[in-house]
Enzyme design. Sequence first.
Site, mmCIF file in Angstrom:
data_model
loop_
_atom_site.group_PDB
_atom_site.id
_atom_site.type_symbol
_atom_site.label_atom_id
_atom_site.label_comp_id
_atom_site.label_asym_id
_atom_site.label_seq_id
_atom_site.Cartn_x
_atom_site.Cartn_y
_atom_site.Cartn_z
ATOM 1 C CG HIS A 78 31.533 12.253 89.892
ATOM 2 N ND1 HIS A 78 31.328 11.533 90.169
ATOM 3 C CD2 HIS A 78 33.517 12.633 89.598
ATOM 4 C CE1 HIS A 78 32.337 10.922 91.002
ATOM 5 N NE2 HIS A 78 33.015 11.367 90.790
ATOM 6 C CG ASP A 82 37.585 14.780 93.433
ATOM 7 O OD1 ASP A 82 36.740 14.203 93.732
ATOM 8 O OD2 ASP A 82 38.637 13.944 92.708
ATOM 9 C CG HIS A 144 35.330 6.418 89.071
ATOM 10 N ND1 HIS A 144 35.299 6.367 90.444
ATOM 11 C CD2 HIS A 144 34.384 8.401 89.353
ATOM 12 C CE1 HIS A 144 35.753 7.600 91.579
ATOM 13 N NE2 HIS A 144 35.618 8.462 90.114
ATOM 14 C CG ASP A 163 36.071 12.379 88.222
ATOM 15 O OD1 ASP A 163 37.426 13.141 88.538
ATOM 16 O OD2 ASP A 163 35.790 11.248 88.825
ATOM 17 C CE1 TYR A 191 42.217 10.680 87.563
ATOM 18 C CE2 TYR A 191 40.550 9.033 85.651
ATOM 19 C CZ TYR A 191 40.191 10.270 86.851
ATOM 20 O OH TYR A 191 38.973 10.670 87.870
HETATM 21 FE FE1 FEO Z 1 35.080 10.654 91.085
HETATM 22 FE FE2 FEO Z 1 37.752 13.495 90.414
HETATM 23 O O1 FEO Z 1 36.472 11.959 91.463
#
Ligand code: FEO
Length: 394
Positions: A78, A82, A144, A163, A191
């Site tokens: 992803h 981050d 996501h 994630d 989350y």
């Molecule tokens: Fe959707 Fe932890 O980044």
Amino acid sequence: MIQVKDQIYHLGFRDWELRNFHGHELSTFHGSSYNSYLIKDEKTVLVDAVWSPHSDEYMNILEEEVGIDNIDYIIINHSEPDHSGTLVEIMELRPDIPIYCSVKGVETIRKQYHKDWNFRAVKTGDTLNIGKYELMFVDMTMIHWPDSMMTFVKGPNVLLSNDAFGQHLAGASIFEDELDECMVWQEAIKYFANILAPFTPLIKKKIDEVLSLNLPIEMIAPSHGAIWRKNPLSIVEKYAQWSDNYNEGYVSIIYDTMYNATKKMAGAIAKGLESKGVKSKQFNSSLSDMSDLITEVFKSKGMIIGSCTVNSGPLRSIAAIMAEIRGHKLKNKVGAAFGSYGWSGEAHKKIHKELEEAGIKIVMEPISVKYQPDDAELDACFQFGRDFANYLKK
Ligand code: FEO
């Protein structure tokens, strides 16, 4: 570097100081972690990286523990920064390393970093032999981001889920069974409620699709928070429940107030609910953390939202939670509005309309009080709570 299982290692960075994520949108009271994984087989594979504020520390770990020259493949499940931020530093040193990611991942990495690295686009079922182990990729579109995917390591049978199944949590251990279980589950649902709830119809389908692959999952290692080792499918089962019109049966009464008139109404409504056996929680939205509040709304069967009127609308903390509720596309919940006012009295009407527009099933017309409620008006609020309870039980 901590051994996860067999030849899989945790290389990530625990961010003990993080208190907000996604800018300042999401509160992270227990920090977070960016879990990067290393697979040491005949080929050395890095799965996901970390956020660029931690580049220096991460690059040092990578050099000391692995040696950047020794990396054969990189998997980016992803491309949100981050998990991809330190790609820039790695690829400056080793621009030849093949990067495996989804088709959308190629697009989003290119668009974020403006580099044309050595991409290898993959889709569900594609595999990569790395020696003793084989990696299999599983598409997780819109869970996501459009580019999201997971990597299953056949052999140790570890699902590197990015994630999905994660939590914003920095802990003394990287394993769920060595942490405070309540905290891990609370962070997992927070989350889900805050990041994944808008995608629940897709998640439900995706969970079924992943389960139909019959992967012999022995461990689930997300890219944030704790690794699910003791009973890894427990979090998958929870995701199936959370994405299926989830609620815990109670009502959230959310209000903001200037001179306690709306607060008094909230208290009387709560008593009315209680008199019919319906549990409720009261939240003054101006004193509540917005991310925790959304988690509470996600867990609620019903929501009763109130504000006094100021400048022809609700107070700003109520306007903010209304925008969040609308954005989270919560399913199968009921609601109603209330509020106090001095002269014009628009707040409760606007809340009512916004609840409707957010897809919340409105079960009653709003109730309002001019200035301070008297005993008769508090009785009416009590009855409002009783009527709402009746609808809830239907
Ligand atoms: Fe959707 Fe932890 O980044």
